[in-house]
Structure formats: C-alpha cells, structure tokens
Motif scaffolding. Sequence first.
Motif, PDB file in Angstrom:
ATOM      1  N   MET A  19       1.082  -1.221  -0.084  1.00 16.22           N
ATOM      2  CA  MET A  19       0.024  -0.064  -0.054  1.00 16.22           C
ATOM      3  C   MET A  19       0.919   1.107  -0.153  1.00 16.22           C
ATOM      4  N   THR A  20       1.590   1.603  -1.242  1.00 20.09           N
ATOM      5  CA  THR A  20       2.048   2.827  -1.101  1.00 20.09           C
ATOM      6  C   THR A  20       1.497   4.081  -1.076  1.00 20.09           C
ATOM      7  N   THR A  21       2.479   5.139  -0.720  1.00 17.53           N
ATOM      8  CA  THR A  21       1.962   6.482  -0.642  1.00 17.53           C
ATOM      9  C   THR A  21       1.678   6.885  -2.151  1.00 17.53           C
ATOM     10  N   GLU A  22       2.643   6.383  -3.092  1.00 18.22           N
ATOM     11  CA  GLU A  22       2.391   6.967  -4.403  1.00 18.22           C
ATOM     12  C   GLU A  22       1.243   6.509  -4.888  1.00 18.22           C
ATOM     13  N   ASN A  23       0.842   5.308  -4.896  1.00 19.90           N
ATOM     14  CA  ASN A  23      -0.486   4.623  -5.321  1.00 19.90           C
ATOM     15  C   ASN A  23      -1.723   5.235  -4.737  1.00 19.90           C
ATOM     16  N   GLN A  24      -1.733   5.540  -3.660  1.00 19.39           N
ATOM     17  CA  GLN A  24      -2.776   6.162  -2.853  1.00 19.39           C
ATOM     18  C   GLN A  24      -3.168   7.730  -3.414  1.00 19.39           C
ATOM     19  N   ILE A  25      -2.071   8.194  -3.590  1.00 18.58           N
ATOM     20  CA  ILE A  25      -2.176   9.641  -4.156  1.00 18.58           C
ATOM     21  C   ILE A  25      -2.426   9.672  -5.577  1.00 18.58           C
ATOM     22  N   ARG A  26      -1.854   8.912  -6.441  1.00 17.52           N
ATOM     23  CA  ARG A  26      -2.125   8.821  -7.748  1.00 17.52           C
ATOM     24  C   ARG A  26      -3.409   8.481  -8.346  1.00 17.52           C
ATOM     25  N   LYS A  27      -3.768   7.287  -7.487  1.00 14.05           N
ATOM     26  CA  LYS A  27      -5.084   6.778  -8.100  1.00 14.05           C
ATOM     27  C   LYS A  27      -6.139   6.712  -7.041  1.00 14.05           C
ATOM     28  N   GLY A  28      -5.912   7.162  -5.845  1.00 10.76           N
ATOM     29  CA  GLY A  28      -6.769   6.886  -4.621  1.00 10.76           C
ATOM     30  C   GLY A  28      -7.159   8.388  -4.033  1.00 10.76           C
ATOM     31  N   TYR A  29      -6.849   9.471  -4.322  1.00 14.53           N
ATOM     32  CA  TYR A  29      -7.111  10.529  -3.589  1.00 14.53           C
ATOM     33  C   TYR A  29      -8.202  11.285  -4.022  1.00 14.53           C
ATOM     34  N   PHE A  30      -8.364  11.782  -5.207  1.00 13.37           N
ATOM     35  CA  PHE A  30      -9.755  12.420  -5.829  1.00 13.37           C
ATOM     36  C   PHE A  30     -10.794  11.475  -6.005  1.00 13.37           C
ATOM     37  N   PRO A  31     -11.999  11.768  -5.754  1.00 14.18           N
ATOM     38  CA  PRO A  31     -13.351  11.085  -5.931  1.00 14.18           C
ATOM     39  C   PRO A  31     -13.260  10.679  -7.465  1.00 14.18           C
ATOM     40  N   ASP A  32     -13.932   9.393  -7.635  1.00 10.90           N
ATOM     41  CA  ASP A  32     -14.119   9.053  -8.968  1.00 10.90           C
ATOM     42  C   ASP A  32     -15.181   9.951  -9.712  1.00 10.90           C
ATOM     43  N   GLU A  33     -15.976  10.460  -8.931  1.00  5.90           N
ATOM     44  CA  GLU A  33     -17.200  11.248  -9.175  1.00  5.90           C
ATOM     45  C   GLU A  33     -16.921  12.776  -9.966  1.00  5.90           C
ATOM     46  N   ILE A  34     -15.755  13.106  -9.574  1.00  4.36           N
ATOM     47  CA  ILE A  34     -15.469  14.567  -9.846  1.00  4.36           C
ATOM     48  C   ILE A  34     -15.265  14.677 -11.538  1.00  4.36           C
ATOM     49  N   ALA A  35     -15.185  15.939 -11.881  1.00  2.00           N
ATOM     50  CA  ALA A  35     -15.219  16.275 -13.376  1.00  2.00           C
ATOM     51  C   ALA A  35     -13.706  15.724 -13.640  1.00  2.00           C
ATOM     52  N   PRO A  36     -13.791  15.239 -15.178  1.00  2.00           N
ATOM     53  CA  PRO A  36     -12.503  14.796 -15.907  1.00  2.00           C
ATOM     54  C   PRO A  36     -11.147  15.577 -15.480  1.00  2.00           C
TER      55      PRO A  36
END
Length: 514
Positions: A1-18
């Motif tokens: 569970m890397t910090t890099e992965n959490q920030i790159r892919k898991g920070y902003f919600p899916d629902e936000i505009a592109p």
Amino acid sequence: MTTENQIRKGYFPDEIAPPFNTEELADLLPTVLPKLATYATMKSKSLNLSIPKLKSFRRNLGIPNPLQHIKLAKLIEDNWGAINTFLSASALTVTPIILSPTSRRSIDEPDFVDKTHQQIVRSTSSRYLLHIDISRFYASIYTHSIPWAIHTKPVAKASIRTPAFRTLYGNLLDEAIRNSQDQQTIGIPIGPDTSRVISEIIGVAIDKELKSKLPTIVGLRHIDDFYFYFKTLAELEKAKSIVQTTIKQYELELNPLKLKIAELPSVTVEPWVTQLRTFKFGTHPKSQKYELMEYFNLAFDFTEKCPDDYVLPYAIPRLQFIAIDNSNFELFESLLLKSLMAEPKIIRNVLCLLLLNRDAGKPLNLARIKETLDEFLNYHCELENTFEISWGLWICISLGITIDLATANKVALIDNSVVALVALDLHHSGLFPIGVSFTLWESQMTAPSLYSENWLLAYEAYIKNWLPKPTNFVEADDFFKDLFDNGVEFYDTTRQAEFKGVIIGNLAKSMAIL
C-alpha cells in the motif's frame, strides 16, 4: 500500500469532473516525502462536493488538503504490515482491501457480483434473513474509535497523555484524520481510498466482536451492510440485539429504514436488471425507433417503481454499444437529455454518449443541449448542488456551448472550488458570458485559503493566473511553494470523460458511482 499509489489513484473521488487529477502531485512525492516532517503542521479543512444519492438524498464527498492527505497516506504505508494483518482477521467481510496494480483505483472496488454469489451460498440452509445497515457510516465514524478498534478501547484510552500514545498507530491515524478536517472527530471524508481502509478497520473490529459473541453466526458484511442467516426467528432476534449493542460500542447507529427481516429465499437480482440487461436492439431504422422508445419507457417506469434502485445509471451506459441510426438520433438525443433532467447521476455517461455519437458523425443539436443545460444549471444553482453544476459546465466546455448571462451570474455565486475552476476554465476558453463578476472567488486568493475548504481554488487559480494575485501567498508557504516550483497542477484541460464499464449482476448499488 504505497503512498504513491494512494495519491496517484486513490485521492480525488471518481465522481469529480475529468480535468481534476493528482498525477503531477504523485510524480513529485520523491521530493516532498523526505521533507514531510519539515513542513509547518497546519490543521486544514476538506473541500466538499455534494453529489446525488437516492431520491432527494445527497452525500458530501471530501477532498482533503494535499499536505495532510500525503501524511495520512504515508502513515498507512508505514504501518501497512500491521494494518493488513488486522484486516485479514475477519470471517464476515466480502469487501476486503485488495491491492491490484491494474486497478483504476489504489484499492480494488467492491465486487457486487461476488456479494450476490456469497449471499446465495451462505444462506443455503437458512430460513430467515436479517439485514442491518449502519446509518451514514463514513459521516458518523468517531475518529477516536479507530484506536479502539485496533488496540481495544482500554489500551487506547490508557495511552492518552502518556509516552505510549505515539507508539500506537491507531492513535496516529486518528490524529492524522483530525488534522485534515479542522480537528473534527465525527466523520471521515467520503471519496479517498484512505477512508476505505479506515472504514474497513472499524468493520473488521465489529466482525471480530460479533464472532466472539456469536461463534456460530452465519452471514457476511459488505462495507456497512450486514446480512445474517438463521434457522429460527428466536435465533435472529437474539442476534439482532447483540449486533445493535456491538455497533453502538463504536458510537455508530443502525439505519432503522433499512433494517429488514425476511423469510428465505429472497430476490438477489431485481427484475428490472434482467429486463434491461436482456433488452435487444435491432439494426433496422424503423424498428430501432420503437425499440429506443420502449427501452427508455421501461427505464423510466422502473425508476418510478423502484426509487431505491439505480435504474437509469445502469440503463444509460448500456447504450454505448448501440449504433444509433442517423434517422433516430434526434429522438435518442432528446431521450438522453430527458433522462439527465430526471437523474443527474448519469451526467458522465450522457456526455460520453454525446461525444461518441458526435465523433461518429451524428449532428448534435447544440441549441437543444444549451437550452437543457441552462435549465439544468439554473435549477441546481438554486440548490447549490455542486456535482451537477461542475459537470454541467464541463459539458459546455466539451461541446463549445456558452450559457446565458443570468445562468452564469448564478454559477459565480457558488462557493466551491470545483465549480469555480470549471467556470474559470470556461471563461478563459471564451465560452463564459462577458460581464460576470468573480468577486466571491477572488476573495479566496489568500494565504489562509490554502488550508481552508477552498485550498484547490486558491492554489490552482494562482498558478494558472485565472484570478488576480493580491500577494505571492503560494510562494510564501513552504509546502505549496514546492508544488508551485515544480509545476504541479490539479486541473488538466486536456482530459475527458470515459464510460464506466457495465457490470452484470446485482446492480442495485453497483452503478451508483458514475
């Protein structure tokens, strides 16, 4: 569970505009992480995005300040061995934390098809179902209960104001979350994958206690939904009381509207799913016209009859696989826009369908789309529905539409960074009416705003020169100066919406996320 992965892919919600993304922040982590302890410790607030849920219900997604969120993500990485061991102790969960390098997110999304499979298998020899749901789970999690869950309540409480406090990683998680939400102890942000980890910690702790009190209990937990199966009603009633008491120990409450006791077998796949999934479209233009009207009528009818289910969010993305005949496109476009007015959750897939058909040579009726969007935006500005407003504006950018001045003036009064940035993009693209005042957003261009709920607007409008800069407040902050000096942006105007895949199975909730 890397910090890099959490920030790159898991920070902003899916629902936000592109256009909103965290790619460049993740790229900068090798520079930021070694300096993490040197940045000033600032409590901060999360940016909220109000999204539609069911009927007139809504929920607030949270986008924490990047400094505090990186600290939380690093804390999870540093303690991942212990956290993963703790999470593996549940015999009830069907939503474990699974890390996959090919996943869109840092954590695999819950598998709703497997949930249905497990419901069928685990209830095979039972006669009764008890379904219990935790009320407003993420929004009501008590942050101090995180160390209770991991270390037990007596151990966690005994460590307060002692040297042992910082040796318990549950206390550190509690502290990191509070630092990202102005020291509030009630609730965790909905959206970041870090919250999936925290919620699963609480869920697993409840699972373990239930198994210790009811060793023979049969059932499963899907995030915050519990399904238990019994041979007799007497066993069910006894278990219900114990489950309620256990959940309350973590300062959580049951949702009385979703408490259900039913005789088995019960429906696992709703009839509307089957009918929409198996609906066939032909290729003949005349028959396709009737089929389109029939399909949308079915979807509208099921939406009315099943208001607790996500009918249109399932029905609309299936249409990406249909080649619409030119003679039927006007009808198709109108039905899409009618669906959007009725169900804003589908806005991503409506845009995708419009772009898909435009690229296939279909002539979009921009006047009709503009009229619909003006009405859509006016309505949602009155309610301050920030998800709908930001996506409506993004459609304008995507299709080159200029909204009316009266609508634009209402948009400019919405105090939300996501709305403001999409509107400013529209303005700097020459698609916003002349004469709109941005006074409200200009007032956020200050140093304190970098750690307020407007942190994203204050930083992004500064680096893009979209609003006047009264001072060099970004360069005066050690953390945000590092982002600025390295060209980190959170808004990329070249990105565009993509369809989310259609999942076959129990879709009552699986298409809730756009």
